[in-house]
Design an enzyme around this catalytic site. Structure first.
Site, mmCIF file in Angstrom:
data_model
loop_
_atom_site.group_PDB
_atom_site.id
_atom_site.type_symbol
_atom_site.label_atom_id
_atom_site.label_comp_id
_atom_site.label_asym_id
_atom_site.label_seq_id
_atom_site.Cartn_x
_atom_site.Cartn_y
_atom_site.Cartn_z
ATOM 1 N N LYS A 49 -14.006 -59.272 48.805
ATOM 2 C CA LYS A 49 -14.831 -60.478 48.949
ATOM 3 C C LYS A 49 -14.778 -60.973 50.382
ATOM 4 O O LYS A 49 -13.724 -60.948 51.017
ATOM 5 C CB LYS A 49 -14.219 -61.546 48.016
ATOM 6 C CG LYS A 49 -14.991 -62.826 47.922
ATOM 7 C CD LYS A 49 -16.013 -62.775 46.804
ATOM 8 C CE LYS A 49 -16.922 -63.975 46.818
ATOM 9 N NZ LYS A 49 -17.943 -63.890 47.874
ATOM 10 N N LYS A 98 -6.065 -64.724 52.707
ATOM 11 C CA LYS A 98 -6.585 -66.007 52.215
ATOM 12 C C LYS A 98 -6.647 -66.008 50.690
ATOM 13 O O LYS A 98 -6.170 -66.919 50.019
ATOM 14 C CB LYS A 98 -7.993 -66.172 52.803
ATOM 15 C CG LYS A 98 -8.615 -67.513 52.630
ATOM 16 C CD LYS A 98 -10.041 -67.517 53.190
ATOM 17 C CE LYS A 98 -10.138 -67.199 54.663
ATOM 18 N NZ LYS A 98 -11.477 -67.510 55.223
ATOM 19 N N HIS A 132 -7.954 -53.082 48.932
ATOM 20 C CA HIS A 132 -8.437 -52.906 47.552
ATOM 21 C C HIS A 132 -7.324 -53.121 46.542
ATOM 22 O O HIS A 132 -7.361 -52.550 45.453
ATOM 23 C CB HIS A 132 -9.042 -51.508 47.382
ATOM 24 C CG HIS A 132 -10.260 -51.283 48.236
ATOM 25 N ND1 HIS A 132 -10.217 -50.642 49.442
ATOM 26 C CD2 HIS A 132 -11.543 -51.664 48.056
ATOM 27 C CE1 HIS A 132 -11.440 -50.604 49.970
ATOM 28 N NE2 HIS A 132 -12.258 -51.226 49.155
ATOM 29 N N HIS A 133 -6.347 -53.949 46.892
ATOM 30 C CA HIS A 133 -5.274 -54.187 45.910
ATOM 31 C C HIS A 133 -5.806 -54.959 44.711
ATOM 32 O O HIS A 133 -5.183 -54.988 43.658
ATOM 33 C CB HIS A 133 -4.108 -54.935 46.565
ATOM 34 C CG HIS A 133 -4.443 -56.338 46.969
ATOM 35 N ND1 HIS A 133 -5.223 -56.617 48.066
ATOM 36 C CD2 HIS A 133 -4.146 -57.526 46.409
ATOM 37 C CE1 HIS A 133 -5.376 -57.925 48.157
ATOM 38 N NE2 HIS A 133 -4.725 -58.506 47.164
ATOM 39 N N LYS A 177 -15.380 -58.318 54.963
ATOM 40 C CA LYS A 177 -16.258 -59.133 55.815
ATOM 41 C C LYS A 177 -17.409 -58.278 56.295
ATOM 42 O O LYS A 177 -17.268 -57.061 56.443
ATOM 43 C CB LYS A 177 -15.470 -59.639 57.030
ATOM 44 C CG LYS A 177 -16.035 -60.894 57.643
ATOM 45 C CD LYS A 177 -15.743 -62.089 56.768
ATOM 46 C CE LYS A 177 -15.960 -63.402 57.446
ATOM 47 N NZ LYS A 177 -15.235 -64.462 56.718
HETATM 48 N N1 GLU Z 1 -17.087 -66.772 54.739
HETATM 49 C C1 GLU Z 1 -16.183 -67.610 54.015
HETATM 50 C C2 GLU Z 1 -14.755 -67.393 54.466
HETATM 51 O O1 GLU Z 1 -14.504 -66.961 55.565
HETATM 52 C C3 GLU Z 1 -16.373 -67.520 52.522
HETATM 53 C C4 GLU Z 1 -16.062 -66.207 51.892
HETATM 54 C C5 GLU Z 1 -16.448 -66.117 50.420
HETATM 55 O O2 GLU Z 1 -16.783 -67.124 49.831
HETATM 56 O O3 GLU Z 1 -16.386 -64.999 49.892
HETATM 57 O O4 GLU Z 1 -13.814 -67.741 53.805
#
Ligand code: GLU
Length: 478
Positions: free
Chosen positions: A76, A100, A70-71, A112
């Protein structure tokens, strides 16, 4: 390899593998162990079960949502629909999302989700029911919202599922102005964004193009610089694999092999992507394709054929210590998350080869998700305000130059200069800029420290440093 204490109770060790890569990179940073531990750990792991009605009875569905860091807010990451989903996998994928997003400067924490079903075994009505119920469970625990946690598609899910999520969230939050920013990867007609579907594959192709354009690095590999004529094998003909192949071909590469779970096909002179795709769609298998010189019923043999670049774009754990010795490619571009195990990666790097790491290579998807989220929060499509203004300004300029120079442009030339950017062009431009810039940022980190052995380690160093700065800015660390 020792398991992380966080996942010691779990059967697989994917999160442990991610932590192993993390720990290897952390030695090249100067952050205190407590801070590193905070960055490495998964903040919240929500595991839940819910029943659905099936036939004459009920079935209990296992599901997860993991928020790794949560930085930044919101967190997402996609939702995976697969009967292979487990807690360790969702944790690992959530962690990869944090790294990422940091690498490509997308201001989100990582998360996720997973629903343990094989979507092929369920009717559309059942899938809708499962997806809506999953969303309600997230709402109940405050695990979804445009400023909280924003899901997206992943393996086994797509635009249809995202629109069910958006609709459920909106229904449960009447009057919330930004409700549609609760999920990305929505259909264009339901507040999605142009170019999101192709984004991950397009990003993979751009990452490879950037890599092979560095003459110095290609000479060391014994390859000529540039994508022209490079032979590529792609594993996976899903959204990421298909679009990676499509744009690689567009950029001048030749796809010589495709691998799917039922087998693999190869032709040293190249395979036609759409013919292969349509063949599989109509027959249900990649095998039996008339344009192939050879085919393999053992899919992993396909990975071992002659090529310059291997693009694993299916699932994790595909390139391991058992097959790395047979891989002929000099470059592995990780379209999937976690396709190469730490041991296999170390062996490949030892040979002097290059891995374009997942956390950068497939970041195009979340980059365009970020653009979609911005579009949803601003309630206006990109280019809507300025397209016509831009065209008028360009037209005035062309008219003036034509008048003063006496040179007259033909209509094609005029349109090329005058035309204002569409949403798709703006999205693709933002994506390309992000992928190009991030590649050189990572490569620079590697070049500046001879002890940093790989682009993955450099990518981890980059993201650890950025996440650490966020925690410091939050005042959590001095
Ligand atoms: N599931 C994709 C990933 O692993 C997209 C994640 C997203 O767009 O939030 O990067």
């Amino acid at each position: 390899m020792a398991k992380s204490t966080e996942t010691a109770h779990l059967e697989t060790n994917f999160f442990g593998d991610v932590c192993e890569f993390f720990d290897h990179a952390a030695q090249f940073t100067s952050h205190p162990e407590g801070l590193l531990d905070q960055i490495r750990s998964c903040n919240s792991v929500y595991r839940f079960r819910f029943p659905i009605r099936r036939g004459n009875g009920f079935e209990v569905i296992d599901a997860w949502r993991v928020e790794h860091s949560h930085h930044k807010s919101p967190t997402k990451g996609g939702i995976r629909y697969s009967d292979m989903v487990n807690e360790d996998e969702v944790m690992a994928l959530a962690a990869l999302m944090s790294y990422k997003c940091a690498i490509v400067n997308v201001p989100f924490g990582g998360a996720k989700g997973g629903i343990k079903i094989n979507p092929k075994n369920y009717t559309v009505a059942e899938l809708e029911n499962i997806t809506r119920r999953y969303t309600v469970e997230l709402i109940k625990k405050n695990f979804i919202g445009p400023g909280i946690d924003v899901p997206a598609p992943d393996y086994g899910s797509g635009e249809r599922e995202m629109s069910w999520i958006a609709d459920t969230y909106q229904t449960m939050n009447p009057g919330q102005l930004d409700a549609l920013g609760c999920v990305t990867g929505k259909p264009l007609a339901l507040h999605g964004i142009a170019g999101r579907r192709e984004a991950t594959g397009r990003g993979v192709a751009i990452s490879i193009r950037e890599c092979v354009d560095v003459a110095e690095d290609m000479i060391k590999l014994g390859l000529t610089p540039g994508l022209d004529g490079k032979k590529v094998i792609v594993q996976g003909l899903g959204n990421v694999g298909y679009h990676s192949a499509k744009y690689l071909i567009e950029f001048g590469a030749t796809v010589v092999g495709f691998c799917e779970y039922e087998g693999a096909i190869y032709n040293e002179n190249g395979l036609d992507l759409d013919d292969v795709f349509n063949h599989r769609k109509s027959t249900g298998s990649i095998l039996g394709f008339s344009g192939a010189q050879v085919e393999f019923t053992n899919s992993s043999e396909g990975l071992e054929q002659l090529c310059d670049i291997l693009v694993p774009a299916a699932l994790e754990n595909q390139i391991t210590e058992h097959n790395i010795g047979n891989i002929k490619a000099k470059i592995i571009a990780e379209g999937a998350n976690g396709p190469t195990t730490p041991a296999a990666a170390a062996a490949f790097i030892e040979r002097g080869c290059i891995i374009i790491p997942d956390m950068y290579c497939n970041a195009g998807g979340v980059t365009v998700s970020y653009f979609e989220w911005l579009k949803n929060l601003s309630h206006v499509a990109f280019g809507r305000m300025d397209k016509r203004y831009e065209e008028t300004a360009n037209r005035n300029l062309v008219n003036m130059v034509e008048k003063t120079t006496g040179v007259t442009l033909d209509s094609v030339q005029r349109n090329l200069i005058i035309k204002g950017a569409t949403e798709l062009e703006l999205v693709n431009s933002g994506l390309e800029d992000t992928m190009i810039r991030s590649y050189h940022e990572i490569r620079e980190i590697k070049m500046n420290n001879p002890k940093i052995d790989s682009l993955r380690t450099a990518a981890f160093v980059s993201s650890i440093d950025k996440i650490a700065v966020s925690y410091m800015n939050m005042g959590i660390w001095p």
